[in-house]
Design a protein around this motif. Structure first.
Motif, PDB file in Angstrom:
ATOM      1  N   THR A  38       0.806  -1.226   0.000  1.00 18.54           N
ATOM      2  CA  THR A  38       0.000   0.000   0.000  1.00 18.54           C
ATOM      3  C   THR A  38       0.837   1.273   0.000  1.00 18.54           C
ATOM      4  O   THR A  38       0.278   2.352  -0.177  1.00 18.54           O
ATOM      5  CB  THR A  38      -0.926   0.044   1.230  1.00 18.54           C
ATOM      6  OG1 THR A  38      -0.134   0.097   2.419  1.00 18.54           O
ATOM      7  CG2 THR A  38      -1.876  -1.143   1.263  1.00 18.54           C
ATOM      8  N   ALA A  39       2.139   1.147   0.239  1.00 24.62           N
ATOM      9  CA  ALA A  39       3.038   2.311   0.350  1.00 24.62           C
ATOM     10  C   ALA A  39       2.563   3.279   1.434  1.00 24.62           C
ATOM     11  O   ALA A  39       2.679   4.491   1.302  1.00 24.62           O
ATOM     12  CB  ALA A  39       3.180   3.025  -0.991  1.00 24.62           C
ATOM     13  N   ARG A  40       2.003   2.711   2.505  1.00 20.78           N
ATOM     14  CA  ARG A  40       1.549   3.497   3.659  1.00 20.78           C
ATOM     15  C   ARG A  40       2.275   3.014   4.899  1.00 20.78           C
ATOM     16  O   ARG A  40       2.581   1.830   5.020  1.00 20.78           O
ATOM     17  CB  ARG A  40       0.043   3.304   3.882  1.00 20.78           C
ATOM     18  CG  ARG A  40      -0.808   3.876   2.792  1.00 20.78           C
ATOM     19  CD  ARG A  40      -2.279   3.520   2.893  1.00 20.78           C
ATOM     20  NE  ARG A  40      -2.842   3.529   4.222  1.00 20.78           N
ATOM     21  CZ  ARG A  40      -4.088   3.179   4.494  1.00 20.78           C
ATOM     22  NH1 ARG A  40      -4.894   2.785   3.522  1.00 20.78           N
ATOM     23  NH2 ARG A  40      -4.537   3.205   5.716  1.00 20.78           N
ATOM     24  N   ASP A  41       2.537   3.927   5.834  1.00 19.96           N
ATOM     25  CA  ASP A  41       3.096   3.536   7.126  1.00 19.96           C
ATOM     26  C   ASP A  41       1.992   2.895   7.954  1.00 19.96           C
ATOM     27  O   ASP A  41       0.864   3.395   7.995  1.00 19.96           O
ATOM     28  CB  ASP A  41       3.664   4.741   7.870  1.00 19.96           C
ATOM     29  CG  ASP A  41       4.948   5.260   7.251  1.00 19.96           C
ATOM     30  OD1 ASP A  41       5.652   4.456   6.613  1.00 19.96           O
ATOM     31  OD2 ASP A  41       5.231   6.453   7.404  1.00 19.96           O
ATOM     32  N   VAL A  42       2.322   1.799   8.608  1.00 18.10           N
ATOM     33  CA  VAL A  42       1.351   1.062   9.405  1.00 18.10           C
ATOM     34  C   VAL A  42       1.948   0.856  10.792  1.00 18.10           C
ATOM     35  O   VAL A  42       3.085   0.401  10.923  1.00 18.10           O
ATOM     36  CB  VAL A  42       1.052  -0.312   8.755  1.00 18.10           C
ATOM     37  CG1 VAL A  42       0.138  -1.145   9.626  1.00 18.10           C
ATOM     38  CG2 VAL A  42       0.454  -0.125   7.371  1.00 18.10           C
ATOM     39  N   SER A  43       1.183   1.163  11.824  1.00 19.58           N
ATOM     40  CA  SER A  43       1.672   0.930  13.184  1.00 19.58           C
ATOM     41  C   SER A  43       1.410  -0.521  13.565  1.00 19.58           C
ATOM     42  O   SER A  43       0.402  -1.111  13.187  1.00 19.58           O
ATOM     43  CB  SER A  43       0.995   1.869  14.183  1.00 19.58           C
ATOM     44  OG  SER A  43      -0.304   1.435  14.479  1.00 19.58           O
TER      45      SER A  43
END
Length: 94
Positions: A38-43
């Motif tokens: 997704t090219a998103r930062d995920v916690s």
């Protein structure tokens, strides 16, 4: 899945990651898979909270792995889709 009990976007991401990773999926690998796709930062907290919700819905299950072969090594919770989770996943992807 009963009507009105749809999966959220992140729940779907987690289930798709589990489907792709297979039986060795645990929190960190699930997080890495979602971030890569997704090219998103995920916690990591979001991953574990979502896994807990999916477990409560009966869509995923976990088993503890043997402890890692290093000093102080801990067991990991390895997650997989349940039969219900595999049945519900294709419906959500449409």
């Amino acid at each position: 899945m009963p009507k009105g009990n749809f999966l959220g976007e992140f729940e779907l991401y987690v289930m798709l990651a589990l489907n792709g990773l297979g039986p060795s999926a645990y929190g960190v690998t699930i997080r890495q898979e979602i971030e890569a796709r997704t090219a998103r930062d995920v916690s990591i907290g979001a991953v574990y909270a979502t896994l807990s919700r999916l477990d409560a819905k009966g869509l995923v299950r976990f088993e503890l792995s043997p402890p890692l072969a290093v000093q102080g090594g801990r067991a990991r919770k390895c997650y997989a889709l349940t039969a219900q989770g595999r049945r519900d996943l294709p419906r959500e992807r449409v």
